[in-house]
Design an enzyme around this catalytic site. Structure first.
Site, PDB file in Angstrom:
ATOM      1  N   ARG A  55      -3.841  -5.777  11.480  1.00  0.00           N
ATOM      2  CA  ARG A  55      -4.697  -6.742  12.171  1.00  0.00           C
ATOM      3  C   ARG A  55      -4.105  -7.158  13.516  1.00  0.00           C
ATOM      4  O   ARG A  55      -4.816  -7.622  14.397  1.00  0.00           O
ATOM      5  CB  ARG A  55      -4.897  -7.978  11.284  1.00  0.00           C
ATOM      6  CG  ARG A  55      -5.732  -7.692  10.041  1.00  0.00           C
ATOM      7  CD  ARG A  55      -5.698  -8.838   9.053  1.00  0.00           C
ATOM      8  NE  ARG A  55      -4.386  -8.981   8.425  1.00  0.00           N
ATOM      9  CZ  ARG A  55      -4.124  -9.815   7.428  1.00  0.00           C
ATOM     10  NH1 ARG A  55      -5.082 -10.587   6.944  1.00  0.00           N
ATOM     11  NH2 ARG A  55      -2.916  -9.886   6.912  1.00  0.00           N
ATOM     12  N   HIS A 198      10.361   1.519  -5.504  1.00  0.00           N
ATOM     13  CA  HIS A 198      11.470   2.095  -4.740  1.00  0.00           C
ATOM     14  C   HIS A 198      12.764   2.167  -5.533  1.00  0.00           C
ATOM     15  O   HIS A 198      13.657   2.926  -5.176  1.00  0.00           O
ATOM     16  CB  HIS A 198      11.687   1.331  -3.433  1.00  0.00           C
ATOM     17  CG  HIS A 198      12.350   0.009  -3.580  1.00  0.00           C
ATOM     18  ND1 HIS A 198      11.681  -1.144  -3.903  1.00  0.00           N
ATOM     19  CD2 HIS A 198      13.648  -0.355  -3.453  1.00  0.00           C
ATOM     20  CE1 HIS A 198      12.516  -2.144  -3.955  1.00  0.00           C
ATOM     21  NE2 HIS A 198      13.723  -1.706  -3.694  1.00  0.00           N
ATOM     22  N   LYS A 202      16.373   5.474  -6.105  1.00  0.00           N
ATOM     23  CA  LYS A 202      17.832   5.379  -6.058  1.00  0.00           C
ATOM     24  C   LYS A 202      18.464   6.588  -6.754  1.00  0.00           C
ATOM     25  O   LYS A 202      18.004   7.040  -7.807  1.00  0.00           O
ATOM     26  CB  LYS A 202      18.298   4.094  -6.758  1.00  0.00           C
ATOM     27  CG  LYS A 202      17.714   2.808  -6.174  1.00  0.00           C
ATOM     28  CD  LYS A 202      18.273   2.515  -4.805  1.00  0.00           C
ATOM     29  CE  LYS A 202      17.776   1.170  -4.296  1.00  0.00           C
ATOM     30  NZ  LYS A 202      18.266   0.867  -2.946  1.00  0.00           N
ATOM     31  N   GLU A 236      20.217 -10.471  -7.476  1.00  0.00           N
ATOM     32  CA  GLU A 236      20.097 -10.547  -6.026  1.00  0.00           C
ATOM     33  C   GLU A 236      20.778 -11.822  -5.521  1.00  0.00           C
ATOM     34  O   GLU A 236      20.755 -12.850  -6.206  1.00  0.00           O
ATOM     35  CB  GLU A 236      18.626 -10.565  -5.605  1.00  0.00           C
ATOM     36  CG  GLU A 236      17.848  -9.337  -6.033  1.00  0.00           C
ATOM     37  CD  GLU A 236      16.380  -9.453  -5.637  1.00  0.00           C
ATOM     38  OE1 GLU A 236      15.979  -8.792  -4.652  1.00  0.00           O
ATOM     39  OE2 GLU A 236      15.641 -10.207  -6.304  1.00  0.00           O
ATOM     40  N   HIS A 260      10.206  -2.597 -12.315  1.00  0.00           N
ATOM     41  CA  HIS A 260      11.603  -2.175 -12.170  1.00  0.00           C
ATOM     42  C   HIS A 260      12.339  -2.104 -13.504  1.00  0.00           C
ATOM     43  O   HIS A 260      12.854  -1.049 -13.905  1.00  0.00           O
ATOM     44  CB  HIS A 260      12.373  -3.155 -11.272  1.00  0.00           C
ATOM     45  CG  HIS A 260      11.924  -3.171  -9.850  1.00  0.00           C
ATOM     46  ND1 HIS A 260      11.270  -2.126  -9.254  1.00  0.00           N
ATOM     47  CD2 HIS A 260      12.050  -4.117  -8.887  1.00  0.00           C
ATOM     48  CE1 HIS A 260      11.013  -2.416  -7.997  1.00  0.00           C
ATOM     49  NE2 HIS A 260      11.472  -3.629  -7.746  1.00  0.00           N
TER      50      HIS A 260
END
Length: 510
Positions: A55, A198, A202, A236, A260
């Site tokens: 956009r 994703h 790995k 994390e 995941h």
């Protein structure tokens, strides 16, 4: 040396990649660095075009300049101007809203302009093969695909392919995941849909199958007779940062467990597939998820833990609590940490608990799968406290230090019979001189090649949501008490330790 664009004997054909949401963070931080890494390693097709659509009002020249500037910040490898210039030369941009039919007509016309004229050798048509990457908010997925189809951009003819990569989350619960699959499959074949996670790009994740099924010393031990339990951790240090609005509607359970963590568990627990063909592998993963013992309302409360971080210290720097983050309610009860105990009711894993945990603002960044084997009979060591007998642990480290370690007991030199724990440690960077990557390189290349092995099939997605749906239902009826309940920079909430302590076990340290 084989052509660099080959993988498993197949070559990526010339193609155009269209990124919806090309002005966003995902494109700048991960997709462009991944494409650059592929170009640098000579893995992109020779004739490759990149079209951005978003956009934001940008010219193609401004789009090129912005991505060139951001690559300097987010590249994982040294900058090779020749490799990057090759991508920039084929880069263009179209401004448009994702719900604007006219934007798709302009996209169709632009792709037609990229079609080489009749003098181009057969097989080198750039616009014939098109990969559409939906790097957008999930609410746009169905509408984008529907409008692509209406504009005639999803049909495959004369040997050309059209594929769509869909970013997670694939829905927010079981019903919405099924609805999204229905929307996608109404206009696309399953073979055209690449649901990306994703984490599955790995190296260590991909190596799980090779490690298990390619080594005769491990597979015979990979069962309930030898394994005490399995721990899967994705920790994390970052908080929600600028994604508070998204996270408030999602939380750690929805964000991480159906995709995941479930995928890591399925790869760890799956049976030997009949081949490494994509559907054979994905079918075995579905069997694992279908064998997970369903959570009753009581189990959903007893065998799960949720947490939320408060202010603390990470890397010697103070960080705010979740409720102090932008776009987060001051009394939010959204979880930023979740731990749960799962049981797989099949012949191989009966009685072996799988403990899963994930959280934000924890002490360090760490993703791993830890296999703890049963202790040896201790009759020989009756004068040694059992806690001093080192358990055998096999740890598959996914990030940041990709590798595998094996812990076992050995006698400490000296006149006394003392047992110490020792480790055999393998790191990818030491053995294969592997360079840092984003995790998207393999997945993007696989999509260009047409290999869906590392992508989720519709039934993979739905089986992951089916597992966690009872937890969502139970949580919706009972608001958590005592939030926030863990300090940023810590190991997580104390109740997570109690979850394992009830079974006489302890988490590995984060």
């Amino acid at each position: 040396m084989a052509n660099a664009t080959k993988r498993n004997g197949r070559q990526a054909q010339p193609c155009t990649m269209v990124i919806f949401g090309a002005a966003g963070d995902l494109t700048r931080r991960l997709l462009i660095p991944a494409l650059y890494n592929l170009a640098r390693d000579k893995r992109l097709p020779k004739e490759f075009r990149l079209v951005g659509m978003a956009r934001t009002d940008l010219s193609s020249e401004a789009f090129r300049d912005e991505l060139s500037s951001s690559l300097k910040s987010f590249a994982t490898k040294d900058l090779d101007s020749k490799a990057w210039d090759g991508i920039v030369a084929g880069m263009s941009y179209i401004q448009g809203n994702f719900d604007d039919d006219d934007a798709y007509q302009r996209l169709a016309a632009h792709l037609a302009e990229l079609q080489p004229d009749g003098t181009t050798p057969e097989g080198s048509a750039v616009a014939g093969n098109v990969l559409f990457y939906l790097a957008t908010a999930p609410e746009f997925f169905g509408g984008i695909v529907e409008r692509l189809a209406a504009a005639g951009l999803t049909g495959e003819a004369e040997g050309a392919w059209r594929r769509v990569i869909v970013e997670k989350p694939f829905g927010t619960d079981e019903d919405s995941a099924k609805a999204l699959n229905t929307e996608l499959l109404a206009v696309l074949d399953e073979k055209q849909i690449y649901r990306i996670d994703h984490y599955l790009g790995k190296e260590t994740v991909q190596n799980i199958m090779v490690f298990r099924f390619g080594n005769g010393i491990f597979e015979p031990l990979w069962n309930r007779d030898h394994i005490d339990h399995v721990q899967i951790t994705v920790a994390e240090t970052v908080g929600v940062e600028q994604r508070g609005g998204f996270y408030e509607k999602t939380g750690a359970l929805r964000d991480m467990v159906p995709n995941h963590l479930s995928q890591l568990m399925a790869l760890t627990a799956m049976e030997v597939p009949t081949s490494f063909d994509a559907d054979a592998v994905r079918s075995e993963k579905v069997k694992v998820m279908d064998s997970v013992r369903p959570f009753t309302p009581e189990m959903a409360l007893h065998d799960t833990v949720r947490g939320q971080y408060e202010a603390g210290i990470i890397g010697e720097k103070p960080v705010p609590g979740y409720r102090e983050e932008p776009n987060v309610a001051r009394n939010s009860d959204t979880e930023t940490f979740v731990a749960l105990k799962m049981t797989i009711d099949n012949w191989r894993w009966a009685g072996v608990p799988f403990y899963l945990r994930t959280g934000k603002r924890l002490r360090r960044r760490m993703s791993e799968i830890a296999i703890q084997f049963k202790r040896a009979p201790i009759a020989l060591f009756r004068d040694t406290p059992i806690e001093d007998v080192t358990p055998n642990q096999l740890v598959l480290r996914i990030q940041p230090d990709e590798g595998i370690s094996l812990q076992f007991g050995a006698k400490i030199p000296g006149p006394e019979l003392e047992i110490g724990g020792v480790k055999m440690n393998f790191q990818y960077k030491d053995y294969f001189n592997s360079a840092p990557a984003t995790g998207y390189e393999t997945l993007i290349l696989d999509c260009m090649i047409g290999d869906p092995t590392l992508f989720q099939r519709a039934d993979n997605v739905e089986s992951g949501w089916r597992t966690v749906q009872p937890i969502l239902d139970a949580w919706s009826e009972r608001r958590p008490r005592g939030f926030p309940n863990y300090e940023a920079g810590s190991q997580g909430p104390r109740s997570a330790d109690e979850l394992l302590a009830r079974d006489g076990r302890v988490w590995r340290k984060i």
